[in-house]
Every structure is written in structure tokens, then in C-alpha cells.
Motif scaffolding. Structure first.
Motif, PDB file in Angstrom:
ATOM      1  N   ALA A   1      32.366  19.914   3.953  1.00  0.00           N
ATOM      2  CA  ALA A   1      31.190  20.222   3.133  1.00  0.00           C
ATOM      3  C   ALA A   1      31.503  20.052   1.655  1.00  0.00           C
ATOM      4  CB  ALA A   1      30.717  21.647   3.409  1.00  0.00           C
ATOM      5  N   MET A   2      30.443  19.845   0.893  1.00  0.00           N
ATOM      6  CA  MET A   2      30.517  19.761  -0.563  1.00  0.00           C
ATOM      7  C   MET A   2      29.242  20.375  -1.130  1.00  0.00           C
ATOM      8  SD  MET A   2      29.653  15.720  -1.241  1.00  0.00           S
ATOM      9  CE  MET A   2      29.437  15.986  -3.005  1.00  0.00           C
ATOM     10  N   VAL A   3      29.147  20.452  -2.452  1.00  0.00           N
ATOM     11  CA  VAL A   3      27.962  21.064  -3.051  1.00  0.00           C
ATOM     12  C   VAL A   3      27.569  20.329  -4.325  1.00  0.00           C
ATOM     13  CG1 VAL A   3      29.255  22.738  -4.455  1.00  0.00           C
ATOM     14  CG2 VAL A   3      26.916  23.274  -3.744  1.00  0.00           C
ATOM     15  N   ARG A   4      26.257  20.263  -4.569  1.00  0.00           N
ATOM     16  CA  ARG A   4      25.707  19.750  -5.822  1.00  0.00           C
ATOM     17  C   ARG A   4      24.647  20.736  -6.307  1.00  0.00           C
ATOM     18  NH1 ARG A   4      28.712  16.593  -8.493  1.00  0.00           N
ATOM     19  NH2 ARG A   4      26.863  16.134  -9.763  1.00  0.00           N
ATOM     20  N   CYS A   5      24.582  20.922  -7.622  1.00  0.00           N
ATOM     21  CA  CYS A   5      23.600  21.833  -8.211  1.00  0.00           C
ATOM     22  C   CYS A   5      22.844  21.121  -9.326  1.00  0.00           C
ATOM     23  CB  CYS A   5      24.280  23.073  -8.787  1.00  0.00           C
ATOM     24  SG  CYS A   5      25.239  24.032  -7.591  1.00  0.00           S
ATOM     25  N   SER A   6      21.596  21.495  -9.519  1.00  0.00           N
ATOM     26  CA  SER A   6      20.801  20.918 -10.601  1.00  0.00           C
ATOM     27  C   SER A   6      19.858  21.984 -11.142  1.00  0.00           C
ATOM     28  CB  SER A   6      20.002  19.708 -10.101  1.00  0.00           C
ATOM     29  OG  SER A   6      19.497  18.954 -11.186  1.00  0.00           O
ATOM     30  N   GLY A   7      19.920  22.206 -12.444  1.00  0.00           N
ATOM     31  CA  GLY A   7      19.082  23.219 -13.075  1.00  0.00           C
ATOM     32  C   GLY A   7      19.737  23.718 -14.344  1.00  0.00           C
ATOM     33  N   ARG A   8      18.968  24.345 -15.191  1.00  0.00           N
ATOM     34  CA  ARG A   8      19.485  24.884 -16.448  1.00  0.00           C
ATOM     35  C   ARG A   8      20.689  25.808 -16.248  1.00  0.00           C
ATOM     36  NH1 ARG A   8      19.077  24.268 -22.164  1.00  0.00           N
ATOM     37  NH2 ARG A   8      20.314  26.008 -22.920  1.00  0.00           N
ATOM     38  N   PRO A   9      20.695  26.663 -15.226  1.00  0.00           N
ATOM     39  CA  PRO A   9      21.839  27.575 -15.067  1.00  0.00           C
ATOM     40  C   PRO A   9      23.170  26.875 -14.791  1.00  0.00           C
ATOM     41  CG  PRO A   9      19.946  28.365 -13.818  1.00  0.00           C
ATOM     42  CD  PRO A   9      19.620  26.977 -14.265  1.00  0.00           C
ATOM     43  N   TYR A  10      23.120  25.571 -14.470  1.00  0.00           N
ATOM     44  CA  TYR A  10      24.346  24.877 -14.067  1.00  0.00           C
ATOM     45  C   TYR A  10      24.832  23.848 -15.089  1.00  0.00           C
ATOM     46  CZ  TYR A  10      22.253  26.751  -9.820  1.00  0.00           C
ATOM     47  OH  TYR A  10      21.654  27.579  -8.901  1.00  0.00           O
ATOM     48  N   ILE A  11      24.227  23.827 -16.283  1.00  0.00           N
ATOM     49  CA  ILE A  11      24.566  22.758 -17.226  1.00  0.00           C
ATOM     50  C   ILE A  11      25.991  22.874 -17.763  1.00  0.00           C
ATOM     51  CG2 ILE A  11      22.166  22.380 -17.898  1.00  0.00           C
ATOM     52  CD1 ILE A  11      22.734  23.856 -20.509  1.00  0.00           C
ATOM     53  N   ASP A  12      26.591  24.055 -17.650  1.00  0.00           N
ATOM     54  CA  ASP A  12      27.977  24.213 -18.094  1.00  0.00           C
ATOM     55  C   ASP A  12      28.973  24.081 -16.951  1.00  0.00           C
ATOM     56  OD1 ASP A  12      27.325  24.614 -20.794  1.00  0.00           O
ATOM     57  OD2 ASP A  12      26.912  26.728 -20.448  1.00  0.00           O
ATOM     58  N   GLY A  13      28.485  23.661 -15.787  1.00  0.00           N
ATOM     59  CA  GLY A  13      29.358  23.516 -14.632  1.00  0.00           C
ATOM     60  C   GLY A  13      29.158  24.639 -13.628  1.00  0.00           C
ATOM     61  N   TYR A  14      29.746  24.483 -12.454  1.00  0.00           N
ATOM     62  CA  TYR A  14      29.589  25.474 -11.392  1.00  0.00           C
ATOM     63  C   TYR A  14      30.746  25.344 -10.408  1.00  0.00           C
ATOM     64  CZ  TYR A  14      27.499  21.231  -9.422  1.00  0.00           C
ATOM     65  OH  TYR A  14      27.267  19.934  -9.027  1.00  0.00           O
ATOM     66  N   ALA A  15      30.928  26.361  -9.607  1.00  0.00           N
ATOM     67  CA  ALA A  15      32.017  26.371  -8.632  1.00  0.00           C
ATOM     68  C   ALA A  15      31.837  25.243  -7.626  1.00  0.00           C
ATOM     69  CB  ALA A  15      32.053  27.715  -7.901  1.00  0.00           C
ATOM     70  N   GLY A  16      32.866  24.448  -7.443  1.00  0.00           N
ATOM     71  CA  GLY A  16      32.811  23.354  -6.477  1.00  0.00           C
ATOM     72  C   GLY A  16      32.361  22.031  -7.049  1.00  0.00           C
ATOM     73  N   GLU A  17      31.951  22.016  -8.316  1.00  0.00           N
ATOM     74  CA  GLU A  17      31.507  20.757  -8.919  1.00  0.00           C
ATOM     75  C   GLU A  17      32.674  19.774  -8.979  1.00  0.00           C
ATOM     76  OE1 GLU A  17      29.198  19.118 -12.923  1.00  0.00           O
ATOM     77  OE2 GLU A  17      30.247  21.046 -12.972  1.00  0.00           O
ATOM     78  N   GLY A  18      32.434  18.579  -8.503  1.00  0.00           N
ATOM     79  CA  GLY A  18      33.465  17.550  -8.558  1.00  0.00           C
ATOM     80  C   GLY A  18      34.503  17.634  -7.452  1.00  0.00           C
ATOM     81  N   GLU A  19      34.445  18.672  -6.622  1.00  0.00           N
ATOM     82  CA  GLU A  19      35.413  18.777  -5.521  1.00  0.00           C
ATOM     83  C   GLU A  19      35.034  17.827  -4.386  1.00  0.00           C
ATOM     84  OE1 GLU A  19      35.998  22.711  -4.093  1.00  0.00           O
ATOM     85  OE2 GLU A  19      36.535  23.534  -6.063  1.00  0.00           O
ATOM     86  N   LYS A  20      36.027  17.250  -3.765  1.00  0.00           N
ATOM     87  CA  LYS A  20      35.782  16.365  -2.631  1.00  0.00           C
ATOM     88  C   LYS A  20      35.395  17.191  -1.405  1.00  0.00           C
ATOM     89  CE  LYS A  20      38.977  12.753  -4.150  1.00  0.00           C
ATOM     90  NZ  LYS A  20      40.184  11.954  -3.804  1.00  0.00           N
ATOM     91  N   PRO A  21      34.675  16.580  -0.474  1.00  0.00           N
ATOM     92  CA  PRO A  21      34.316  17.307   0.755  1.00  0.00           C
ATOM     93  C   PRO A  21      35.569  17.808   1.466  1.00  0.00           C
ATOM     94  CG  PRO A  21      33.091  15.256   0.593  1.00  0.00           C
ATOM     95  CD  PRO A  21      34.114  15.215  -0.491  1.00  0.00           C
TER      96      PRO A  21
END
Length: 278
Positions: free
Chosen positions: A257-277
Motif C-alpha cells: 500500500a501507499m498513500v497520496r493526499c491533496s488539500g490545504r492541510p497537506y501542503i507542507d507534507g504528510y506522513a508517507g509522502e514519497g514512500e514506495k508501496p
């Protein structure tokens, strides 16, 4: 021959006229104006200000001196302003955009609007609370820039920023998942993704905003219909829920599994961003 009383009245009238003329003369009015000066360092990482001053150039010089005194590198003047509020918004590549108005909130709104209009990713935030100088501003207005925390700046920036942040997920003809996020509207997110060269034969899976989407599939699986998604504002939860759905539906203990986020709360990054599945 005029009486002494009449002469006195005439002299009093002329004195009153002279006083009124002095009060409304340009020279007297200009002397009442107050100024503020703003400076920054070479990387636009900090904002320095001085107010009130009685002259624009003096205000700029004082702000420049304040930057150097605080250890700023390559200090430079941004602007002076008078009898109003001034503030700058900064984007993700450190560009600065000004906003000026007699209203503190309108000054901030102008800065954010200019920043989002001039920034493709729309990631804009106020550098300070509005800096105000002149008559008519409350003690709270004057103290706001000094007392503001990063959280305060983000709250006001988010309130004034009308830009949206949309993401889209699509599945290509081989069953692979592709994603795009951070777009200003839903249509752009989906159309840009479907136009990608790698998105051959793609079909829409979902679109999302102000949320995260977990993407999961059995390790080594190929073909359409082998992917699972889960929406949740928390990135870790979204990822875990998509993995759980994959395991429950396929019985495979090896779902990745992997994760992607989109929204104002995530513009500074989030847990799991850029991690491979995984």
C-alpha cells in the motif's frame, strides 16, 4: 473710525481663519503621516519591520538596519507604507507578494490572492500578520504581528486562500494505478492525469480533495480490478484501510500500500509522502 471693540473682533476672526488654514494645509497634514518600513534577507526567509517613523525613507533605512542587527544575510528593503497596513505572502519557492490596504484583513487578502495567482502550486502563506501604522488602528492590530504564531498565520492564510487542491486516481489498461494531486479544480486534476503518456487506456478511479487516499494491491498482481482504495483525512489510516480492504477481498497476506493526499492541510507534507508501496 472703527471702535476698539470692532477692531478686536476683526483681529480675532483673522486669527481663527489662519488657525484653520494651518490645520488643513498640506504641510501640516503631511507632518501627521506615519510610516512603516519592511525589509527581508536575501532568501526571503524572514521579514523585518520598523514603525512608526515620520518619513518613508527613514522607515526603510530603519527596517534594513533591523535586518542586519538580527543577523540577516544580504538584507534588502521591500517597501515603505503610510497610514495603512502592509503584509507579504510567500510561496513554496520563497517569492514574496505584497498586499496593502487601510483594512488589515483586506491587505492580507490581497497578498494571498497575488501569491496564489502567481504560484502554480498555490502553496502560499502570510509571512506575518498585517503590519499597520497610523491613526485608527487598535492595540490588537499593532500587537498582532508580534504575537502571531505559525499556527495563527496558517489559520488566516487558509481562511483567505480560495484555491482548492484536487487529486485524481486512474487505472491504466494494465491495471497500474496513477495519481495526480494539488490541482486547483477537479476537472484539471482528472484531465491532466488522463493526458499523461503513461496513462494509456486509463479510466477514472476517483477524485478527492482535503483528504488522503490509500492505494493497495496484492504484491505481484496484474490486470484491472486488483486495486483497492480508501479515503480518510489521516494519511496513515487511509493507507492502512486500503491494505485491510485488499487483504479482506483477496485473502492475500502480501498486499502492498501507499498513500497520496491533496488539500490545504497537506501542503507542507504528510506522513508517507514519497514512500514506495510496501
Amino acid at each position: 473710525m472703527m471702535s476698539a471693540r470692532f477692531q478686536f473682533l476683526i483681529r480675532a476672526a483673522f486669527a481663527a481663519l489662519a488657525l484653520v488654514a494651518g490645520l488643513i494645509s498640506p504641510t501640516a497634514h503631511a507632518a501627521e503621516k506615519l510610516y512603516g518600513g519592511i525589509a527581508t534577507d536575501g532568501k526571503h526567509s524572514r521579514i523585518f519591520w520598523v514603525l512608526p517613523e515620520t518619513d518613508g525613507k527613514a522607515a526603510e533605512a530603519a527596517a534594513l538596519a533591523e535586518c542586519r542587527k538580527a543577523g540577516g544575510k544580504e538584507c534588502k528593503v521591500l517597501s515603505w507604507f503610510s497610514d495603512s497596513c502592509m503584509v507579504y505572502a510567500r510561496n513554496s519557492v520563497q517569492d514574496l507578494f505584497p498586499g496593502n490596504s487601510v483594512s488589515p484583513e483586506m491587505a492580507a487578502k490581497k497578498a494571498i490572492r497575488r501569491c496564489t495567482a502567481g504560484s502554480p502550486d498555490g502553496k502560499c502563506r502570510l509571512t506575518t500578520m498585517p503590519l499597520c501604522v497610523g491613526p485608527g488602528y487598535s492595540a490588537a492590530d499593532m500587537q498582532a504581528p508580534v504575537k502571531a504564531t505559525p499556527a495563527d498565520l496558517e489559520r488566516l492564510s487558509a481562511k483567505l486562500n480560495q484555491r482548492e487542491y484536487w487529486g485524481a486516481i486512474a487505472e491504466n489498461e494494465e491495471g497500474g494505478l496513477l495519481y495526480a494531486d494539488g490541482y486547483p479544480n477537479e476537472n484539471d486534476a482528472l484531465s491532466k492525469l488522463l493526458d499523461w503518456e503513461d496513462c494509456k487506456g486509463c479510466r477514472k478511479v476517483l477524485t478527492y480533495t482535503d483528504s488522503c487516499v490509500g492505494l493497495a494491491w496484492p504484491k505481484g498482481a496484474k490486470g484491472r480490478g486488483t486495486n483497492f482504495t480508501a479515503l480518510n483525512p489521516d494519511p496513515k489510516t487511509a493507507r492502512d484501510e486500503s491494505r485491510a480492504a485488499c487483504t479482506a477481498k483477496t485473502g492475500s497476506p502480501a498486499c502492498v500500500a501507499m498513500v497520496r493526499c491533496s488539500g490545504r492541510p497537506y501542503i507542507d507534507g504528510y506522513a508517507g509522502e514519497g514512500e514506495k508501496p510496501n
